[in-house]
Scaffold this motif. Structure first.
Motif, short mmCIF file in Angstrom:
data_model
loop_
_atom_site.label_atom_id
_atom_site.label_comp_id
_atom_site.label_asym_id
_atom_site.label_seq_id
_atom_site.Cartn_x
_atom_site.Cartn_y
_atom_site.Cartn_z
N ASN A 43 -3.76 -19.70 -53.35
CA ASN A 43 -4.60 -19.17 -54.56
C ASN A 43 -3.70 -19.10 -55.51
O ASN A 43 -2.90 -18.35 -55.86
N LEU A 44 -3.97 -20.12 -56.87
CA LEU A 44 -3.05 -19.77 -57.87
C LEU A 44 -2.90 -18.53 -58.58
O LEU A 44 -2.08 -18.32 -59.75
N ASN A 46 -2.89 -15.75 -57.32
CA ASN A 46 -1.93 -14.74 -56.71
C ASN A 46 -0.58 -14.74 -57.02
O ASN A 46 -0.23 -16.06 -57.18
N LYS A 47 0.01 -13.98 -56.81
CA LYS A 47 1.74 -14.03 -56.82
C LYS A 47 2.30 -13.62 -55.66
O LYS A 47 2.03 -12.15 -55.12
N TRP A 49 1.60 -17.62 -54.56
CA TRP A 49 0.46 -18.09 -54.72
C TRP A 49 0.02 -18.64 -53.21
O TRP A 49 -1.13 -19.02 -53.05
#
Length: 77
Positions: A43-44, A46-47, A49
């Motif tokens: 998921n780009l 999120n950090k 990802w």
């Protein structure tokens, strides 16, 4: 390949309990295979990802193995 070889080639490690996922942005061709497969794992927004524990290790391995560029690799723990 082992972990040290992947790191030496520019892969970044995303650790999970049962699987470690490695990603190399310089190899990625942005096919979106990963982010359209299991959004909880890749998921780009999120950090970091990549959350290797957001699905079963077998599911993550299947998606990583389907990466057309080889930008994603994995090592089972």
């Amino acid at each position: 390949m082992n972990e040290q070889q992947l790191v030496d080639q520019g892969y970044r490690k995303y650790s999970g309990e049962k699987i470690d996922v490695f990603f190399n942005a310089n190899v990625c061709t942005h096919s979106a295979h990963c982010v359209t497969s299991i959004n909880e794992v890749f998921n780009l927004k999120n950090k970091p990802w990549i959350n290797a524990d957001a699905a079963s290790a077998d599911e993550v391995a299947k998606i990583v193995s389907g990466c057309p560029s080889g930008a994603l690799q994995y090592i089972m723990r």
